[in-house]
Motif scaffolding. Structure first.
Motif, mmCIF file in Angstrom:
data_model
loop_
_atom_site.group_PDB
_atom_site.id
_atom_site.type_symbol
_atom_site.label_atom_id
_atom_site.label_comp_id
_atom_site.label_asym_id
_atom_site.label_seq_id
_atom_site.Cartn_x
_atom_site.Cartn_y
_atom_site.Cartn_z
ATOM 1 N N ARG A 181 17.411 85.902 -40.363
ATOM 2 C CA ARG A 181 16.499 86.521 -41.319
ATOM 3 C C ARG A 181 15.078 86.027 -41.052
ATOM 4 O O ARG A 181 14.876 84.976 -40.430
ATOM 5 C CB ARG A 181 16.908 86.171 -42.768
ATOM 6 N N HIS A 182 14.105 86.788 -41.535
ATOM 7 C CA HIS A 182 12.700 86.392 -41.383
ATOM 8 C C HIS A 182 12.128 86.045 -42.760
ATOM 9 O O HIS A 182 12.875 85.762 -43.677
ATOM 10 C CB HIS A 182 11.930 87.496 -40.667
ATOM 11 N N ALA A 183 10.819 86.061 -42.903
ATOM 12 C CA ALA A 183 10.163 85.648 -44.153
ATOM 13 C C ALA A 183 10.514 84.193 -44.469
ATOM 14 O O ALA A 183 10.995 83.862 -45.556
ATOM 15 C CB ALA A 183 10.548 86.559 -45.313
ATOM 16 N N LEU A 184 10.226 83.315 -43.507
ATOM 17 C CA LEU A 184 10.578 81.903 -43.633
ATOM 18 C C LEU A 184 9.869 81.227 -44.799
ATOM 19 O O LEU A 184 10.459 80.390 -45.492
ATOM 20 C CB LEU A 184 10.259 81.177 -42.321
ATOM 21 N N ASN A 185 8.622 81.588 -45.045
ATOM 22 C CA ASN A 185 7.883 80.960 -46.146
ATOM 23 C C ASN A 185 8.551 81.239 -47.488
ATOM 24 O O ASN A 185 8.638 80.356 -48.351
ATOM 25 C CB ASN A 185 6.432 81.445 -46.160
ATOM 26 N N ASP A 186 9.005 82.474 -47.686
ATOM 27 C CA ASP A 186 9.712 82.809 -48.926
ATOM 28 C C ASP A 186 11.014 82.027 -49.029
ATOM 29 O O ASP A 186 11.386 81.559 -50.109
ATOM 30 C CB ASP A 186 10.003 84.317 -48.984
ATOM 31 N N PHE A 187 11.692 81.898 -47.904
ATOM 32 C CA PHE A 187 12.950 81.146 -47.874
ATOM 33 C C PHE A 187 12.717 79.696 -48.286
ATOM 34 O O PHE A 187 13.449 79.142 -49.114
ATOM 35 C CB PHE A 187 13.554 81.213 -46.473
ATOM 36 N N MET A 188 11.688 79.084 -47.723
ATOM 37 C CA MET A 188 11.387 77.688 -48.038
ATOM 38 C C MET A 188 10.869 77.528 -49.458
ATOM 39 O O MET A 188 10.821 76.414 -49.987
ATOM 40 C CB MET A 188 10.366 77.128 -47.042
ATOM 41 N N ASP A 189 10.510 78.630 -50.101
ATOM 42 C CA ASP A 189 10.095 78.595 -51.502
ATOM 43 C C ASP A 189 11.277 78.829 -52.436
ATOM 44 O O ASP A 189 11.093 79.066 -53.631
ATOM 45 C CB ASP A 189 9.005 79.644 -51.754
ATOM 46 N N GLY A 190 12.496 78.781 -51.893
ATOM 47 C CA GLY A 190 13.693 78.862 -52.729
ATOM 48 C C GLY A 190 14.378 80.206 -52.759
ATOM 49 O O GLY A 190 15.403 80.366 -53.441
ATOM 50 N N ASP A 191 13.855 81.192 -52.014
ATOM 51 C CA ASP A 191 14.464 82.515 -52.009
ATOM 52 C C ASP A 191 15.582 82.552 -50.969
ATOM 53 O O ASP A 191 15.460 83.174 -49.914
ATOM 54 C CB ASP A 191 13.401 83.576 -51.704
ATOM 55 N N ILE A 192 16.693 81.883 -51.276
ATOM 56 C CA ILE A 192 17.775 81.716 -50.307
ATOM 57 C C ILE A 192 19.050 82.449 -50.730
ATOM 58 O O ILE A 192 20.099 82.277 -50.116
ATOM 59 C CB ILE A 192 18.086 80.220 -50.091
ATOM 60 N N ASP A 193 18.955 83.298 -51.749
ATOM 61 C CA ASP A 193 20.150 83.961 -52.287
ATOM 62 C C ASP A 193 20.870 84.815 -51.252
ATOM 63 O O ASP A 193 22.103 84.853 -51.227
ATOM 64 C CB ASP A 193 19.781 84.827 -53.498
ATOM 65 N N GLU A 194 20.120 85.527 -50.416
ATOM 66 C CA GLU A 194 20.750 86.444 -49.457
ATOM 67 C C GLU A 194 21.643 85.696 -48.476
ATOM 68 O O GLU A 194 22.760 86.127 -48.173
ATOM 69 C CB GLU A 194 19.675 87.229 -48.697
ATOM 70 N N VAL A 195 21.169 84.567 -47.977
ATOM 71 C CA VAL A 195 21.955 83.784 -47.027
ATOM 72 C C VAL A 195 23.157 83.151 -47.718
ATOM 73 O O VAL A 195 24.271 83.131 -47.177
ATOM 74 C CB VAL A 195 21.076 82.714 -46.350
ATOM 75 N N ILE A 196 22.961 82.648 -48.926
ATOM 76 C CA ILE A 196 24.072 82.066 -49.678
ATOM 77 C C ILE A 196 25.154 83.119 -49.929
ATOM 78 O O ILE A 196 26.348 82.863 -49.763
ATOM 79 C CB ILE A 196 23.567 81.473 -51.005
ATOM 80 N N ALA A 197 24.737 84.329 -50.308
ATOM 81 C CA ALA A 197 25.693 85.411 -50.556
ATOM 82 C C ALA A 197 26.470 85.765 -49.292
ATOM 83 O O ALA A 197 27.681 86.010 -49.337
ATOM 84 C CB ALA A 197 24.973 86.639 -51.100
ATOM 85 N N ALA A 198 25.786 85.775 -48.153
ATOM 86 C CA ALA A 198 26.448 86.093 -46.887
ATOM 87 C C ALA A 198 27.464 85.025 -46.510
ATOM 88 O O ALA A 198 28.560 85.327 -46.023
ATOM 89 C CB ALA A 198 25.408 86.250 -45.782
ATOM 90 N N LEU A 199 27.130 83.759 -46.738
ATOM 91 C CA LEU A 199 28.059 82.668 -46.446
ATOM 92 C C LEU A 199 29.292 82.740 -47.345
ATOM 93 O O LEU A 199 30.423 82.555 -46.890
ATOM 94 C CB LEU A 199 27.353 81.320 -46.634
ATOM 95 N N ARG A 200 29.076 83.037 -48.616
ATOM 96 C CA ARG A 200 30.199 83.146 -49.550
ATOM 97 C C ARG A 200 31.083 84.338 -49.196
ATOM 98 O O ARG A 200 32.318 84.252 -49.267
ATOM 99 C CB ARG A 200 29.685 83.266 -50.983
ATOM 100 N N ALA A 201 30.459 85.444 -48.813
ATOM 101 C CA ALA A 201 31.229 86.635 -48.445
ATOM 102 C C ALA A 201 32.054 86.387 -47.187
ATOM 103 O O ALA A 201 33.205 86.829 -47.084
ATOM 104 C CB ALA A 201 30.281 87.813 -48.234
#
Length: 358
Positions: free
Chosen positions: A325-345
């Motif tokens: 995924r891209h948008a690393l700055n948003d990710f480092m600001d706590g927007d990590i839901d998409e990756v967490i959801a993918a790992l859980r799925a």
């Protein structure tokens, strides 16, 4: 649907109806502890009961549509309905199988988050601090609370190690796949020639353990007190408030100097020790599972490189599931839901495949 699956689902539906009746019983209503326990059970199986009800409705509609296939005037319309209803039936059957997967008993627990700087010197310490901020920002987004339990700061402004307690709904369920080695690729602020450096930090996600979960014999604990180090001239430097506890049977040791009170530091250290002992058992169990299914998500292996944060390319890569995924700055600001959801799925899909093959 297989007969065994049908029988299991019917049994759950019957239990759901039984619980609904019991919760209306005045005797149960006035028994607070019993009412809460039954309400919790009723709530846990309610999604399954609803999905089963929807499945039964689709089956009934499908039988009606299939009955119209013999009618020449209705055949074309019936064929369309049959295709849609069969697709919906298959979707609901898969949903029911997922809902039947056993829930991790630790999923509802609070979490002790531990981040340690790895290879890379001061840059690794700065990255560890960035990861800590990322998880704190994520906790804020979800309405969780965070309590710092211990911290060891680095001279350049990062942290050598930091531990905190995150409280909230299903914290462990959401964060448990974050354990492992996180790698960063970027140009450090101290790099004059603009060269990209690679550093690492280790993240440990441990379910908070209660006294009832891990019973520790006081004779197995070695207690050491020492003068806490740190800036300032307060009692943090003038009393033996820092505490180190060593669990003799395992060799696990924890240190706490966060509070000015030795008693408070000892309490925090005991909470940390219990959680690390519980996590040790979880790691052992997951290692056994990993031996049976190579390459699965979330073994919790601290030596496993789980994710890379590439700043020059604005990219986050999770190596366990091949997700980028891209948008690393948003990710480092706590927007990590998409990756967490993918790992859980991914984990759910693996467990579902195991259940279907067994």
């Amino acid at each position: 649907m297989e007969a065994s699956l049908r029988a299991k689902l019917d049994s759950i539906a019957d239990r759901h109806d039984e619980l609904g009746t019991m919760l209306c019983d005045p005797e149960v209503v006035h028994d607070k502890s019993r009412f809460l326990a039954l309400s919790r059970e009723h709530g846990e199986i309610a999604p399954l009961a609803l999905a089963l009800q929807q499945y039964a409705q689709v089956e009934a509609s499908l039988a009606g549509a299939e009955g119209l296939l013999a009618d020449p005037d209705m055949r074309e319309l019936a064929e369309h309905d049959v295709r849609e209803l069969r697709t919906r039936r298959d979707e609901l059957e898969l949903q029911l199988q997922r809902l039947l997967l056993p829930r991790d008993p630790n999923d509802s627990r609070n979490v002790i988050l531990e981040i340690r700087a790895g290879t890379g010197g001061e840059e690794a310490a700065l990255f560890a601090a960035d990861l800590w901020r990322m998880y704190i920002r994520h906790a804020e987004r979800r309405g969780w609370s965070v309590e710092v339990m211990s911290v060891s700061e680095a001279s350049a402004g990062g942290v050598k190690e930091i531990t905190g307690l995150i409280r909230g709904k299903d914290v462990y369920a959401m964060l448990k796949f974050e354990s492992g080695v996180h790698r960063v690729q970027r140009v450090p602020a101290t790099e004059a020639q603009g060269r990209i450096h690679t550093s690492t930090a280790t993240v440990a996600i441990m379910p908070e353990a209660e006294e009832i979960d891990v019973v520790i014999n006081p004779k197995d604990i070695e207690l050491q007190t020492m003068r806490a180090s740190g800036s300032g001239g307060q009692s943090v430097n003038t009393t033996d408030s820092a505490v180190r506890l060593t669990h003799l049977p395992t060799g696990l040791a924890v240190h706490c100097s966060q509070e000015k009170s030795q008693t408070k530091n000892r309490d925090i250290a005991m909470r940390l020790l219990r959680s690390r002992l519980l996590d040790r058992e979880i790691q052992r169990y997951q290692a056994e599972r990993a031996a049976q299914r190579k390459g699965q998500v979330g073994t919790g292996d601290r030596a496993e490189k789980v994710r890379t944060y590439n700043y020059p390319q604005d990219r986050i890569s999770d190596h366990r599931i091949g997700l980028t995924r891209h948008a690393l700055n948003d990710f480092m600001d706590g927007d990590i839901d998409e990756v967490i959801a993918a790992l859980r799925a991914s984990d759910e899909a693996q467990r579902l495949a195991e259940a279907q093959s067994s």
